[in-house]
Design a protein around this motif. Structure first.
Motif, mmCIF file in Angstrom:
data_model
loop_
_atom_site.group_PDB
_atom_site.id
_atom_site.type_symbol
_atom_site.label_atom_id
_atom_site.label_comp_id
_atom_site.label_asym_id
_atom_site.label_seq_id
_atom_site.Cartn_x
_atom_site.Cartn_y
_atom_site.Cartn_z
ATOM 1 N N PRO A 1 0.817 -1.221 0.000
ATOM 2 C CA PRO A 1 0.000 0.000 0.000
ATOM 3 C C PRO A 1 0.845 1.262 0.000
ATOM 4 O O PRO A 1 1.967 1.288 0.533
ATOM 5 C CB PRO A 1 -0.807 -0.125 1.300
ATOM 6 C CG PRO A 1 -0.824 -1.579 1.608
ATOM 7 C CD PRO A 1 0.476 -2.128 1.116
ATOM 8 N N ALA B 1 -2.430 1.353 -4.773
ATOM 9 C CA ALA B 1 -3.496 1.131 -3.789
ATOM 10 C C ALA B 1 -3.223 1.894 -2.498
ATOM 11 O O ALA B 1 -2.083 1.951 -2.025
ATOM 12 C CB ALA B 1 -3.636 -0.362 -3.484
ATOM 13 N N TYR B 2 -4.282 2.481 -1.954
ATOM 14 C CA TYR B 2 -4.252 2.920 -0.569
ATOM 15 C C TYR B 2 -4.435 1.696 0.324
ATOM 16 O O TYR B 2 -4.728 0.595 -0.151
ATOM 17 C CB TYR B 2 -5.388 3.908 -0.295
ATOM 18 C CG TYR B 2 -5.196 5.286 -0.873
ATOM 19 C CD1 TYR B 2 -3.984 5.948 -0.757
ATOM 20 C CD2 TYR B 2 -6.246 5.951 -1.513
ATOM 21 C CE1 TYR B 2 -3.812 7.226 -1.267
ATOM 22 C CE2 TYR B 2 -6.088 7.229 -2.025
ATOM 23 C CZ TYR B 2 -4.858 7.859 -1.897
ATOM 24 O OH TYR B 2 -4.694 9.120 -2.403
ATOM 25 N N GLY B 3 -4.260 1.902 1.613
ATOM 26 C CA GLY B 3 -4.471 0.773 2.510
ATOM 27 C C GLY B 3 -3.943 1.017 3.894
ATOM 28 O O GLY B 3 -3.913 2.151 4.392
ATOM 29 N N GLY C 1 -5.502 -4.035 0.082
ATOM 30 C CA GLY C 1 -5.031 -2.863 0.806
ATOM 31 C C GLY C 1 -4.110 -3.149 1.967
ATOM 32 O O GLY C 1 -3.795 -2.231 2.729
ATOM 33 N N HIS C 2 -3.653 -4.383 2.138
ATOM 34 C CA HIS C 2 -2.667 -4.686 3.176
ATOM 35 C C HIS C 2 -1.757 -5.801 2.669
ATOM 36 O O HIS C 2 -1.887 -6.268 1.547
ATOM 37 C CB HIS C 2 -3.337 -5.064 4.495
ATOM 38 C CG HIS C 2 -4.073 -6.374 4.483
ATOM 39 N ND1 HIS C 2 -5.333 -6.521 3.944
ATOM 40 C CD2 HIS C 2 -3.730 -7.616 4.920
ATOM 41 C CE1 HIS C 2 -5.745 -7.773 4.068
ATOM 42 N NE2 HIS C 2 -4.769 -8.466 4.652
ATOM 43 N N THR D 1 -3.828 -4.891 -5.666
ATOM 44 C CA THR D 1 -4.067 -5.757 -4.490
ATOM 45 C C THR D 1 -5.425 -6.453 -4.523
ATOM 46 O O THR D 1 -5.807 -7.099 -3.549
ATOM 47 C CB THR D 1 -3.883 -5.034 -3.125
ATOM 48 O OG1 THR D 1 -4.987 -4.180 -2.839
ATOM 49 C CG2 THR D 1 -2.582 -4.256 -3.072
ATOM 50 N N ALA E 1 0.995 -2.710 6.576
ATOM 51 C CA ALA E 1 1.859 -2.799 5.401
ATOM 52 C C ALA E 1 3.217 -3.292 5.873
ATOM 53 O O ALA E 1 3.751 -2.795 6.866
ATOM 54 C CB ALA E 1 1.997 -1.438 4.734
ATOM 55 N N ASN F 1 -10.125 2.573 -2.897
ATOM 56 C CA ASN F 1 -9.419 1.884 -3.976
ATOM 57 C C ASN F 1 -10.424 1.543 -5.074
ATOM 58 O O ASN F 1 -11.032 0.472 -5.077
ATOM 59 C CB ASN F 1 -8.745 0.611 -3.453
ATOM 60 C CG ASN F 1 -7.477 0.914 -2.681
ATOM 61 O OD1 ASN F 1 -6.868 1.966 -2.839
ATOM 62 N ND2 ASN F 1 -7.060 -0.024 -1.829
#
Length: 628
Positions: free
Chosen positions: A273, A406-408, A302-303, A435, A324, A429
């Protein structure tokens, strides 16, 4: 605002943990206010505290017994109780070092570079440069009018320095067991306009033989590593059928039979992320534990996840947390990892016990994950970060770049600063993000501004409904960078719901990007499924370009762009600025960031990152009720 932004210089980012003689060492990186740069130090972890042992390093690599590091373009050997020893006297640029398991030799790559013209630098006698191939510039580097050569070299602990082989193309050392077993990644910029390729080869210096490991179906090798006895190779690579948007898969190559086997493709390899405080890249996503078992990291929703597996294909999911992972190391008795969460910029943890060994940073506000169903029925992830005053306040929907990123579950300094300034943050996302697998990535190809745009608005609506006690729905803002900048431009030309917008390093005109971006000649055709050399292609690109609809902009707009940007050149913002000025009475301002490449918000000069945050908050304040 200075009281907020100065937090950037306090954040310590950790990478590359290892153990020598029972002592834990780690690389500590942080923004340096005095030198307006980023500093990387080698430190020892003692009683949950950091003790710096070497300052201002570029890289550090270890064997079972020794530590070697790169500093001021020279290789050194570290000694705990005596002065460190300088091993090289190199005048060319050292790009990489890797010690061999014999504890005696260190392989390294030296770049033999012809002088290149600087950006915005006046010369007394400037020269004319002729370009005959598409790849002649690169964001973060500049113009490439002559291709550099690269040397693979070996230096030993007595400073005996030897040339092993010279290459006419860029090389990277993936791994090595000896001078007879060297895994190289050969980088090639396709002259026909298909973009960068990276091929994996097994090189024997003594015989000068090279065996190709990756085949023609693989366009980009990310990393590779021998097992301890050198009989097998694990490597990650992307499929040539999807050069720009393919998830990385894990492969096993058996040296005896010269056969390649797909080991894992259910989740994405080499994907973490987004964060804006990871100042040094992760070393590896794959690690052998012995000759048949290994560990590997994946990006999932996201992870990050961590697996243990063996060459038979059996595997076990051993860690699946909201975090992350930025490095991990399996040792004989325990395992280490560096992780980040929305609250914690960087922590060193014991994977075996689950305990935090080192947390050098303060704790920040925690975000909340939520999921929602998109209009096509897919489940989409979103996150809500409340304002730190925990009162009713405006909301910013922030759109990530890529779109294939990606955010996460990672720390984001910029989000925390906006939260401290009194804003709620929403980030999702949308379709196209990584992801979530290949089909999710592929869903936006040729369809930018459709399902992805709907995801962003739906995710914002869901967050507003869930947090009506904190979100003032009359004060909504949108911010984004790169693809997120495109989406910001798309949003304000297709809806009037936002009080103000900030578009950074944006794409506003797909047709002009083809010939002006360092990757435009292949990226646009790959992503938009269209090129500007046919009537149909020009029509598609115009329909998908925010500049086509500039006269519809009524939302006050701040454009921010780095003047050195070669990925999405500043002409994108210049053209949109002029279009809005000429066709509307809407307030539009363009902020030009000097000496700034495309990645200014994460790795740009620290002073520019602080000034940029000041501008963002000032613009939001101008068109809102908050006063900072």
């Amino acid at each position: 605002m200075k009281s907020l932004t100065e937090h950037l210089f306090e954040i310590k980012s950790l990478t590359n943990p290892f153990v020598i003689d029972g002592q834990i060492f780690i690389t500590v990186s942080q923004a340096d206010s005095e030198n307006n740069s980023y500093r990387h130090d080698l430190a020892r972890v003692i009683d949950n505290q950091l003790e710096t042992v070497v300052t201002d390093i570029t890289d550090v690599q270890v064997t079972n017994e020794h530590i070697f590091y790169l500093k001021a373009n020279q290789i050194y050997q570290y000694f705990e109780h005596s002065e460190d020893k300088q091993l090289t006297r190199q005048s060319e640029i050292i790009t990489q070092i890797l010690p061999l398991p014999d504890d005696e030799h260190i392989l390294y790559v030296a770049q033999i570079t012809a002088s290149q013209p600087g950006l915005n630098v006046d010369q007394k006698r400037p020269q004319i440069h002729q370009v005959s191939q598409l790849t002649y510039k690169a964001d973060g580097k500049g113009f490439i009018f002559s291709q550099p050569q690269f040397e693979l070299r070996s230096v030993d602990v007595t400073s005996n320095d030897r040339l092993l082989k010279q290459f006419e193309q860029e090389i990277q050392i993936a791994d090595a067991r000896s001078e007879q077993k060297i895994l190289l990644m050969l980088v090639d910029y396709d002259k026909d306009g298909l973009g960068q390729k990276k091929q994996l080869v097994d090189f024997d210096y003594r015989t000068d033989l090279t065996r190709i490991i990756s085949d023609k179906t693989m366009v980009m090798v990310d990393e590779a590593i021998y097992n301890p006895e050198g009989s097998a190779i694990l490597f990650t690579a992307k499929d040539a059928a999807f050069p720009n948007r393919r998830v990385s898969q894990l492969f096993l190559y058996q040296m005896l039979d010269h056969e390649t086997f797909l080991q894992f493709s259910a989740e994405e390899l080499s994907e973490t992320p987004l964060s804006d405080t990871v100042f040094k890249a992760q070393n590896r996503y794959v690690q052998w534990l012995d000759n048949t078992t290994y560990a590997f990291e994946t990006g999932y929703h996201g992870h990050n996840r961590l697996y243990l597996a063996d060459i038979s294909g059996a595997r076990e999911l051993v860690r699946d947390e909201a975090e992350a992972l930025y490095d991990f190391k399996f040792l004989d008795d325990f395992a280490l990892a560096v992780r980040s969460t929305s609250m914690h910029p960087s922590q060193l943890i014991n994977l075996t016990s689950g305990k935090v060994i080192l947390d050098p940073n303060q704790r920040y506000e925690e975000h909340q994950k939520y999921v929602f169903r998109s209009k096509n029925g897919d489940i989409v992830d979103g996150w809500f970060l409340p304002n730190q005053q925990h009162k009713k306040a405006p909301v910013i929907v922030y759109v990530h770049g890529g779109p294939h990123s990606a955010y996460g579950e990672a720390f984001f300094w910029e989000f925390q600063m906006l939260s401290r300034a009194g804003y709620n943050l929403v980030y999702v996302n949308p379709h196209g993000s990584t992801t979530y697998g290949q089909s999710f990535i592929e869903s936006v190809i040729g369809h930018y501004g459709e399902q992805d745009f709907e995801d962003i608005l739906t995710g914002l609506d869901v967050a507003i409904a869930q947090h009506s006690d904190l979100i003032d729905e009359q004060a909504q803002y949108i911010i984004g960078g790169s693809y997120g900048g495109f989406m910001t431009g798309w949003a304000i030309t297709h809806t009037n719901r936002f009080k103000a917008a900030i578009a950074q390093r944006s794409v506003m005109d797909w047709q002009s990007l083809v010939g002006t971006s360092d990757i435009g000649y292949y990226y646009v055709a790959s992503e938009m499924d269209a090129a500007p050399y046919t009537a149909r292609g020009r029509k598609v690109l115009a329909e998908k370009s925010p500049i086509t609809y500039a006269e519809q902009v009524v939302t006050p707009l701040l454009l921010m762009h780095g003047e050195y940007d070669m990925r999405t050149p500043i002409e994108q913002s210049e053209a949109f600025f002029a279009a809005v000025k000429l066709t509307t009475s809407t307030d539009v301002v363009m902020a030009r960031l000097p000496q700034a490449w495309h990645d200014v918000s994460r790795h740009g000069l620290p002073s520019l990152r602080l000034d940029r945050m000041d501008l963002i908050v000032e613009w939001l304040t101008r068109y809102g009720t908050l006063r900072v």
